[in-house]
Design a protein around this motif. Structure first.
Motif, PDB file in Angstrom:
ATOM      1  N   LEU A 176       9.997 -31.427 -20.288  1.00 17.89           N
ATOM      2  CA  LEU A 176      10.742 -30.441 -20.770  1.00 17.89           C
ATOM      3  C   LEU A 176      10.126 -29.201 -20.119  1.00 17.89           C
ATOM      4  CD1 LEU A 176      10.858 -30.992 -24.897  1.00 17.89           C
ATOM      5  CD2 LEU A 176      12.599 -31.200 -23.203  1.00 17.89           C
ATOM      6  N   PHE A 177       8.831 -29.090 -20.027  1.00 18.70           N
ATOM      7  CA  PHE A 177       8.150 -27.728 -19.198  1.00 18.70           C
ATOM      8  C   PHE A 177       8.832 -27.852 -17.596  1.00 18.70           C
ATOM      9  CE2 PHE A 177       4.984 -26.205 -16.332  1.00 18.70           C
ATOM     10  CZ  PHE A 177       5.233 -24.822 -16.645  1.00 18.70           C
ATOM     11  N   GLU A 178       8.902 -28.956 -16.974  1.00 17.86           N
ATOM     12  CA  GLU A 178       9.452 -29.058 -15.721  1.00 17.86           C
ATOM     13  C   GLU A 178      10.933 -28.614 -15.687  1.00 17.86           C
ATOM     14  OE1 GLU A 178       8.697 -32.485 -13.311  1.00 17.86           O
ATOM     15  OE2 GLU A 178       6.551 -32.577 -14.026  1.00 17.86           O
ATOM     16  N   PHE A 179      11.713 -29.132 -16.598  1.00 19.73           N
ATOM     17  CA  PHE A 179      13.027 -28.915 -16.676  1.00 19.73           C
ATOM     18  C   PHE A 179      13.405 -27.241 -17.093  1.00 19.73           C
ATOM     19  CE2 PHE A 179      15.086 -32.999 -18.257  1.00 19.73           C
ATOM     20  CZ  PHE A 179      14.727 -33.666 -17.007  1.00 19.73           C
ATOM     21  N   LEU A 180      12.442 -26.703 -17.766  1.00 21.39           N
ATOM     22  CA  LEU A 180      12.490 -25.282 -18.008  1.00 21.39           C
ATOM     23  C   LEU A 180      12.328 -24.545 -16.678  1.00 21.39           C
ATOM     24  CD1 LEU A 180      12.407 -22.422 -19.663  1.00 21.39           C
ATOM     25  CD2 LEU A 180      10.160 -22.878 -19.829  1.00 21.39           C
ATOM     26  N   VAL A 181      11.312 -24.940 -16.249  1.00 21.86           N
ATOM     27  CA  VAL A 181      10.998 -24.346 -14.673  1.00 21.86           C
ATOM     28  C   VAL A 181      12.276 -24.447 -13.663  1.00 21.86           C
ATOM     29  CG1 VAL A 181       9.639 -24.203 -12.548  1.00 21.86           C
ATOM     30  CG2 VAL A 181       8.578 -24.528 -14.949  1.00 21.86           C
ATOM     31  N   PHE A 182      12.767 -25.888 -13.775  1.00 21.42           N
ATOM     32  CA  PHE A 182      13.962 -26.079 -12.750  1.00 21.42           C
ATOM     33  C   PHE A 182      15.266 -25.268 -13.007  1.00 21.42           C
ATOM     34  CE2 PHE A 182      12.765 -31.100 -12.839  1.00 21.42           C
ATOM     35  CZ  PHE A 182      11.740 -30.641 -12.222  1.00 21.42           C
ATOM     36  N   ASN A 183      15.358 -24.938 -14.235  1.00 21.41           N
ATOM     37  CA  ASN A 183      16.483 -23.960 -14.527  1.00 21.41           C
ATOM     38  C   ASN A 183      16.357 -22.607 -14.198  1.00 21.41           C
ATOM     39  OD1 ASN A 183      18.879 -25.356 -16.459  1.00 21.41           O
ATOM     40  ND2 ASN A 183      16.918 -26.339 -17.196  1.00 21.41           N
ATOM     41  N   VAL A 253      16.773 -37.677 -13.347  1.00 18.60           N
ATOM     42  CA  VAL A 253      17.462 -37.115 -14.512  1.00 18.60           C
ATOM     43  C   VAL A 253      18.023 -35.752 -14.394  1.00 18.60           C
ATOM     44  CG1 VAL A 253      16.981 -36.754 -17.023  1.00 18.60           C
ATOM     45  CG2 VAL A 253      15.975 -38.680 -15.974  1.00 18.60           C
ATOM     46  N   TRP A 254      17.014 -34.919 -13.646  1.00 16.72           N
ATOM     47  CA  TRP A 254      17.393 -33.537 -13.370  1.00 16.72           C
ATOM     48  C   TRP A 254      18.754 -33.543 -12.514  1.00 16.72           C
ATOM     49  CZ3 TRP A 254      17.897 -28.520 -14.530  1.00 16.72           C
ATOM     50  CH2 TRP A 254      18.125 -27.649 -13.450  1.00 16.72           C
ATOM     51  N   PHE A 255      18.822 -34.230 -11.527  1.00 14.18           N
ATOM     52  CA  PHE A 255      19.936 -34.146 -10.666  1.00 14.18           C
ATOM     53  C   PHE A 255      21.268 -34.688 -11.321  1.00 14.18           C
ATOM     54  CE2 PHE A 255      16.985 -34.813  -6.887  1.00 14.18           C
ATOM     55  CZ  PHE A 255      16.522 -33.519  -6.938  1.00 14.18           C
ATOM     56  N   GLY A 256      21.166 -35.543 -12.347  1.00 19.36           N
ATOM     57  CA  GLY A 256      22.203 -35.989 -13.135  1.00 19.36           C
ATOM     58  C   GLY A 256      22.712 -34.928 -14.142  1.00 19.36           C
ATOM     59  N   LEU A 257      21.719 -34.229 -14.595  1.00 19.73           N
ATOM     60  CA  LEU A 257      22.146 -33.209 -15.544  1.00 19.73           C
ATOM     61  C   LEU A 257      22.802 -31.969 -14.786  1.00 19.73           C
ATOM     62  CD1 LEU A 257      18.943 -32.800 -17.694  1.00 19.73           C
ATOM     63  CD2 LEU A 257      21.234 -33.485 -18.487  1.00 19.73           C
ATOM     64  N   VAL A 258      22.356 -31.691 -13.369  1.00 19.17           N
ATOM     65  CA  VAL A 258      22.812 -30.681 -12.804  1.00 19.17           C
ATOM     66  C   VAL A 258      24.437 -31.050 -12.471  1.00 19.17           C
ATOM     67  CG1 VAL A 258      23.166 -29.668 -10.554  1.00 19.17           C
ATOM     68  CG2 VAL A 258      20.716 -29.860 -11.721  1.00 19.17           C
ATOM     69  N   LEU A 259      24.560 -32.427 -11.920  1.00 17.48           N
ATOM     70  CA  LEU A 259      25.883 -32.780 -11.685  1.00 17.48           C
ATOM     71  C   LEU A 259      26.749 -32.836 -12.878  1.00 17.48           C
ATOM     72  CD1 LEU A 259      24.989 -35.665  -9.211  1.00 17.48           C
ATOM     73  CD2 LEU A 259      26.425 -33.756  -8.809  1.00 17.48           C
ATOM     74  N   PHE A 260      26.314 -33.097 -13.968  1.00 13.46           N
ATOM     75  CA  PHE A 260      27.097 -32.889 -15.473  1.00 13.46           C
ATOM     76  C   PHE A 260      27.275 -31.692 -15.872  1.00 13.46           C
ATOM     77  CE2 PHE A 260      27.201 -33.142 -19.986  1.00 13.46           C
ATOM     78  CZ  PHE A 260      28.258 -33.823 -20.222  1.00 13.46           C
ATOM     79  N   SER A 261      26.342 -30.677 -15.665  1.00 11.70           N
ATOM     80  CA  SER A 261      26.589 -29.355 -15.754  1.00 11.70           C
ATOM     81  C   SER A 261      27.954 -28.721 -14.928  1.00 11.70           C
ATOM     82  CB  SER A 261      25.686 -28.635 -15.669  1.00 11.70           C
ATOM     83  OG  SER A 261      25.588 -27.159 -15.986  1.00 11.70           O
TER      84      SER A 261
END
Length: 341
Positions: A176-183, A253-261
């Protein structure tokens, strides 16, 4: 009214000057404040929710770890292959899956229930076959050629910076922390790279192609020049995992979320329970506002105008009602013209 097939002229490119050093520093300070607040809030609630998180993540952690090991074995436990070939396949599979329903509806008009959630009524109903084919070819080139070459080039940097492919998966809190930083990183680098591409000297050569679609569809998210694909799509999304030394599973997982978004942002449908496409759809319609992903930098730089305060902004949220958002916030009535006696 702007026709769907017309490309904007160079004069329609953004009139704002690129942000200066003072603005960049003020933006950095604001983002650090936002990030710090988010971290402190997370720490404050951690003790109360941590036991529940441990139970949920603990029950599924072994499953995801076992799944990742199976994928890793499939590539012969070869870091290079799983990072380059595996990441490319992950992106292509996610892109095809996420776009399938929207594209099917754009072509056939079915399922009919989805049409009532169209953001721009009457556009791409059905989508023009020639324009669609051109878009598919560009998307295939960017995903099948540009993206693999970028991943190949990026691999050495990822390994050097500490990215890893085997071993135990990170904790739920760490992810979750990494996803926050990624965003936050993606918001910064996408906003500025995107806004710079709207500069009159760059727009016609490098970004105009993407704006051929004033009413975008899902696959237009990667309908762009190769340079834009690299600096505005791939780099902002990949930089976060690089800096955070992320496990490749987390990166996937992050790249998948980016593509979904980005599929939803370009999809042209404001479907209940899913991310709102209103802001980026408005950007394609107007061209010179809303350059970011989260809206933070658009607020700071005041590039959210004339979207701010409009009916489109009122619609820009995740709807939990099956009623189309256009019926909840209908278009304002146009004043009737008085007849000349």
């Amino acid at each position: 009214m702007v026709s769907e097939s017309r490309r904007p002229d160079d004069a329609e490119a953004e009139e704002h000057k690129p942000p200066g050093a003072g603005v960049l520093w003020e933006t950095l300070r604001s983002l650090l404040f936002i990030m710090g607040t988010a971290i402190l809030t997370t720490i404050a609630v951690k003790n109360s929710v941590n036991p529940y998180i441990d139970k949920i993540w603990g029950a599924s952690h072994d499953f995801w770890g076992s799944l990742w090991n199976s994928i890793y074995d499939l590539f012969g436990r070869n870091d290079f292959l799983v990072h380059t070939v595996g990441s490319t396949l992950n992106g292509i599979i996610c892109f095809v899956v996420f776009n399938s329903l929207f594209l099917f509806c754009d072509i056939t008009g079915h399922p009919t229930w989805l049409l009532k959630y169209k953001v721009q009524d009457g556009k791409n109903q059905p989508v023009d076959k020639d324009r669609l084919w051109s878009c598919i070819k560009t998307a295939a080139f960017n995903l099948g050629v540009v993206s693999p070459l970028y991943t190949l080039f990026w691999y050495k940097f990822a390994v050097y910076c500490g990215a890893y492919h085997k071993g135990k998966l990170p904790t739920f809190e760490r992810i979750l922390f990494e996803f926050l930083v990624f965003n936050i990183i993606e918001e910064i680098f996408f906003y500025y790279s995107h806004r710079i591409l709207h500069h009159p000297k760059l727009y016609a050569r490098f970004h105009k192609k993407h704006h051929e679609w004033t009413a975008p569809i899902g696959i237009t998210s990667v309908y762009c020049e190769p340079l834009e694909m690299v600096i505005s799509n791939l780099f902002p999304a990949a930089l976060g995992p690089l800096l955070m030394q992320s496990h490749l599973f987390v990166s996937w997982v992050w790249f998948g979320l980016v593509l979904f978004s980005t599929t939803l942002a370009h999809g042209g449908y404001h479907v209940p329970f899913l991310f709102s496409p209103e802001a980026h759809d408005y950007h394609h319609k107007v061209f010179n506002c809303l350059y970011g992903t989260l809206g933070i930098l658009d607020k700071l730089h005041k590039t959210d105008r004339p979207f701010a305060g409009s009916v489109h902004e009122k619609r820009h949220y995740v709807s939990f009602s099956l009623k189309p958002i256009k019926e909840i916030f209908p278009d304002p009535m146009k004043p009737e013209r008085k007849k000349v006696q």
